[in-house]
Design a protein around this motif. Structure first.
Motif, short mmCIF file in Angstrom:
data_model
loop_
_atom_site.label_atom_id
_atom_site.label_comp_id
_atom_site.label_asym_id
_atom_site.label_seq_id
_atom_site.Cartn_x
_atom_site.Cartn_y
_atom_site.Cartn_z
N ALA A 101 -9.55 -8.82 -6.60
CA ALA A 101 -8.94 -7.63 -6.01
C ALA A 101 -8.16 -7.99 -4.74
O ALA A 101 -7.11 -7.42 -4.47
N ALA A 102 -8.69 -8.94 -3.97
CA ALA A 102 -8.00 -9.35 -2.74
C ALA A 102 -6.65 -9.99 -3.05
O ALA A 102 -5.67 -9.80 -2.32
N LYS A 103 -6.57 -10.72 -4.15
CA LYS A 103 -5.30 -11.33 -4.55
C LYS A 103 -4.32 -10.28 -5.06
O LYS A 103 -3.12 -10.36 -4.80
N VAL A 104 -4.84 -9.30 -5.79
CA VAL A 104 -3.98 -8.22 -6.26
C VAL A 104 -3.43 -7.42 -5.09
O VAL A 104 -2.26 -6.99 -5.09
N LYS A 105 -4.25 -7.23 -4.07
CA LYS A 105 -3.85 -6.46 -2.90
C LYS A 105 -2.61 -7.03 -2.23
O LYS A 105 -1.71 -6.29 -1.80
N ARG A 106 -2.53 -8.36 -2.17
CA ARG A 106 -1.38 -9.00 -1.52
C ARG A 106 -0.09 -8.77 -2.31
O ARG A 106 1.01 -8.83 -1.74
N LEU A 107 -0.21 -8.53 -3.60
CA LEU A 107 0.97 -8.30 -4.43
C LEU A 107 1.31 -6.82 -4.54
O LEU A 107 2.48 -6.45 -4.65
N ALA A 108 0.29 -5.98 -4.52
CA ALA A 108 0.49 -4.55 -4.78
C ALA A 108 1.29 -3.85 -3.69
O ALA A 108 2.10 -2.97 -3.98
N LEU A 109 1.05 -4.22 -2.44
CA LEU A 109 1.72 -3.52 -1.34
C LEU A 109 3.24 -3.68 -1.37
O LEU A 109 3.97 -2.68 -1.31
N PRO A 110 3.78 -4.91 -1.46
CA PRO A 110 5.24 -5.03 -1.51
C PRO A 110 5.86 -4.37 -2.74
O PRO A 110 6.96 -3.81 -2.66
N VAL A 111 5.16 -4.41 -3.87
CA VAL A 111 5.67 -3.74 -5.06
C VAL A 111 5.70 -2.23 -4.85
O VAL A 111 6.65 -1.55 -5.26
N SER A 112 4.69 -1.70 -4.18
CA SER A 112 4.65 -0.27 -3.89
C SER A 112 5.81 0.15 -3.00
O SER A 112 6.42 1.20 -3.20
N ILE A 113 6.11 -0.67 -2.00
CA ILE A 113 7.24 -0.38 -1.11
C ILE A 113 8.54 -0.38 -1.90
O ILE A 113 9.41 0.49 -1.70
N LEU A 114 8.68 -1.32 -2.82
CA LEU A 114 9.88 -1.39 -3.65
C LEU A 114 10.01 -0.15 -4.53
O LEU A 114 11.12 0.38 -4.70
N VAL A 115 8.90 0.33 -5.07
CA VAL A 115 8.93 1.55 -5.87
C VAL A 115 9.41 2.73 -5.02
O VAL A 115 10.24 3.54 -5.46
N GLY A 116 8.92 2.82 -3.79
CA GLY A 116 9.33 3.90 -2.90
C GLY A 116 10.81 3.83 -2.56
O GLY A 116 11.51 4.86 -2.56
N ILE A 117 11.31 2.63 -2.27
CA ILE A 117 12.73 2.46 -1.94
C ILE A 117 13.60 2.84 -3.14
O ILE A 117 14.64 3.50 -2.99
N THR A 118 13.17 2.44 -4.32
CA THR A 118 13.93 2.79 -5.53
C THR A 118 13.98 4.30 -5.73
O THR A 118 15.01 4.86 -6.09
#
Length: 225
Positions: free
Chosen positions: A56-73
């Motif tokens: 889960a800790a490894k997923v966390k490092r990837l999930a946040l930037p992807v979430s920001i990208l979804v918001g920007i899109t």
């Protein structure tokens, strides 16, 4: 919003800047409410084993930037709507007969094109949408060999499915028509909010557990976040 809509004209238009600001504020408020509700329903993330916490800790490092990208899109879609850019090019994947329209930098100063140019507004949204889909695909691929809680793995699969629907099926259906049906436009907007909600749920699920919960687990491996 009120100022834009109250202008005297045959076809009242909302400024794309105000529309984007309005949508951004909606996203911020919604995310805050949704995160708070999740914290009430799920005070602690799934933490039955240390191995799952490491994953889960490894997923966390990837999930946040992807979430920001979804918001920007999602916010970039406000500029498409505000400039009525959805009607400019009803072909996919090309925009008319070319991949990149010739008039994307026709306005002066240059920066104005990114917010008020119909062609580049749609091009930006297409590029961001494709990048978001690729990023979510990369998130899924990067987690295949991780030891994850079944709920987290299932959630990532749902995110991939929603991203594919949101990026491929709905936009293509909208673009190939001469006009954009209200139902499809609404479905596209709802899809953005659904995808953003799933990403928020993922971030909430992979957050670091409380100290009291960590103490109940065997201290075999130090969790790095």
């Amino acid at each position: 919003m009120v100022k834009s809509g109250s202008r005297t004209s045959a076809e009242p238009r909302v400024s794309p800047f105000r529309l984007a600001a309005h949508l951004t504020s909606v996203f911020v408020i919604y995310n805050g409410i949704f995160w708070t509700a999740l914290s009430v329903v799920m005070p602690e993330p799934p933490a039955e084993s240390v191995a799952w916490l490491k994953g889960a800790a490894k997923v966390k490092r990837l999930a946040l930037p992807v979430s920001i990208l979804v918001g920007i899109t999602g916010v970039s879609g406000a500029f498409v709507a505000g400039n009525d850019a959805g009607r400019a090019f009803n072909t996919f994947p090309k925009m008319g007969d070319t991949w990149v329209p010739a008039d994307i930098f026709s306005m002066k100063p240059l920066l104005r094109n990114f917010f008020e140019n119909t062609s580049i507004a749609q091009l930006d949204h297409r590029v961001l949408g494709t990048t978001t889909l690729a990023a979510i695909g990369g998130l899924w691929f990067s987690t295949q060999k991780l030891d994850l809680h079944p709920a987290i793995r299932s959630l990532i699969g749902s995110i991939v499915g929603m991203a594919a629907l949101q990026r491929l099926a709905l936009p293509v259906s909208i673009l190939v028509g001469i006009t954009v049906p209200v139902s499809l436009g609404t479905a596209h907007q709802d899809g953005v909010l659904t995808l953003l909600s799933l990403m928020l749920l993922l971030n909430h699920t992979v957050r670091r557990p409380s100290v009291s919960l960590l103490k109940t687990l065997p201290p075999v491996v130090k969790i790095v976040t």
